[in-house]
Design an enzyme around this catalytic site. Structure first.
Site, mmCIF file in Angstrom:
data_model
loop_
_atom_site.group_PDB
_atom_site.id
_atom_site.type_symbol
_atom_site.label_atom_id
_atom_site.label_comp_id
_atom_site.label_asym_id
_atom_site.label_seq_id
_atom_site.Cartn_x
_atom_site.Cartn_y
_atom_site.Cartn_z
ATOM 1 C CB SER A 148 5.559 -4.296 -2.572
ATOM 2 O OG SER A 148 4.653 -4.330 -1.497
ATOM 3 C CB SER A 196 -1.767 2.827 2.953
ATOM 4 O OG SER A 196 -0.736 1.881 3.135
ATOM 5 N N GLY A 197 -1.242 2.682 6.220
ATOM 6 C CA GLY A 197 -1.559 1.975 7.463
ATOM 7 C C GLY A 197 -0.909 0.604 7.573
ATOM 8 C CE LYS A 198 3.525 0.048 3.320
ATOM 9 N NZ LYS A 198 3.149 1.474 3.172
ATOM 10 C CB SER A 199 4.033 0.372 9.970
ATOM 11 O OG SER A 199 4.633 0.766 8.793
ATOM 12 N N GLY A 218 0.844 -1.199 0.000
ATOM 13 C CA GLY A 218 0.000 0.000 0.000
ATOM 14 C C GLY A 218 0.872 1.239 0.000
ATOM 15 C CG LEU A 219 -0.625 4.797 -2.020
ATOM 16 C CD1 LEU A 219 -1.802 5.784 -2.060
ATOM 17 C CD2 LEU A 219 0.434 5.188 -3.044
#
Ligand SMILES: Nc1ncnc2c1ncn2[C@@H]1O[C@H](COP(=O)(O)OS(=O)(=O)O)[C@@H](OP(=O)(O)O)[C@H]1O
Ligand SMILES: Nc1ncnc2c1ncn2[C@@H]1O[C@H](COP(=O)(O)OP(=O)(O)O)[C@@H](O)[C@H]1O
Length: 199
Positions: free
Chosen positions: A107, A37-40, A33-34
């Site tokens: 990615s 975006s909230g990945k971590s 995700g950007l």
């Protein structure tokens, strides 16, 4: 050519033995995700929940990869590919050792995610698309990077001056503008539950 005299051997202790001892299977939970975006945020809380349930789990992210083994790699398309290729190889080692890997990387390109899937193996690649609009990521601007990218101070910034290609068929899609962090974490945990079962 360099591989011609490298002959693989059979391991006596197998991944199946390791998964059996841990009483769960291993795979890669890959967040894409950007930036912002909230990945971590989601990945860290999922790791915490799994860890305290007794699951062998380990996170790979920008902090322990780009600052270490991939120090010096840039955000050019070629360096992103190499960054992700190495991460995929490391993730595969962890999976073979019986550990559930949580990977959180932008990615951005479909072809690079396909390369990761090819290295890790389709059965073990569990793709989570953290789907947050560019407008919202820019509004959050957690690290102040969008402001710098807009000002031209950061080149090749994903979403601004470099592409992000959304996954077409992820295992899981999290729309963070429609659910809370807690709901997102719960959704991931519920949906991966069957992946944890021994095969
Ligand atoms: N040019 C550019 N584009 C995108 N992101 C950038 C860039 N420069 C620095 N950063 C910061 O680096 C984090 C992304 O690194 P990744 O290794 O995940 O990127 S990639 O998968 O190789 O594309 C990303 O972290 P997250 O915000 O956690 O996603 C950014 O903080
Ligand atoms: N539903 C949600 N899921 C994840 N993060 C959210 C959500 N709603 C708001 N946020 C906020 O968005 C930001 C995401 O930052 P971060 O997790 O560092 O993103 P990334 O790792 O993708 O760059 C955090 O400040 C987080 O609190």
């Amino acid at each position: 050519m360099f591989m011609e005299h490298i002959i693989p051997h059979d391991y006596i202790v197998t991944r199946k033995d390791r998964n059996g001892r841990n009483d769960h299977s291993s795979f890669v939970l890959w967040f894409t995700g950007l930036s912002g975006s909230g990945k971590s945020t989601i990945a860290n809380l999922v790791e915490k929940e799994l860890f305290f349930k007794g699951i062998q789990v380990f996170s790979l992210d920008g902090d322990n990869i780009r600052a270490g083994i991939n120090k010096g790699l840039t955000f050019s398309e070629g360096d992103r590919y190499e960054n992700l290729r190495r991460i995929a190889e490391i993730a595969k080692l962890f999976v073979d050792s019986g550990v559930v890997v949580i990977a959180a990387f932008v990615s951005p390109l479909k072809k690079d995610r396909e390369m990761i899937e090819a290295i890790v193996g389709s059965d073990d690649f569990v793709e989570v698309f953290v789907d947050t609009s560019l407008e919202e990521c820019e509004r959050r601007d957690v690290k102040g990077l969008y402001k710098k990218a807009r000002a031209g101070e950061i080149k090749n910034f994903t979403g601004i001056s470099a592409p992000y290609e959304a996954p077409e068929n992820p295992f899981l899609e999290i729309k963070t503008e429609e659910m809370s962090v807690e709901e997102a974490v719960e959704k991931v945990l519920v949906d991966i539950n069957q992946k944890l079962a021994l095969k």
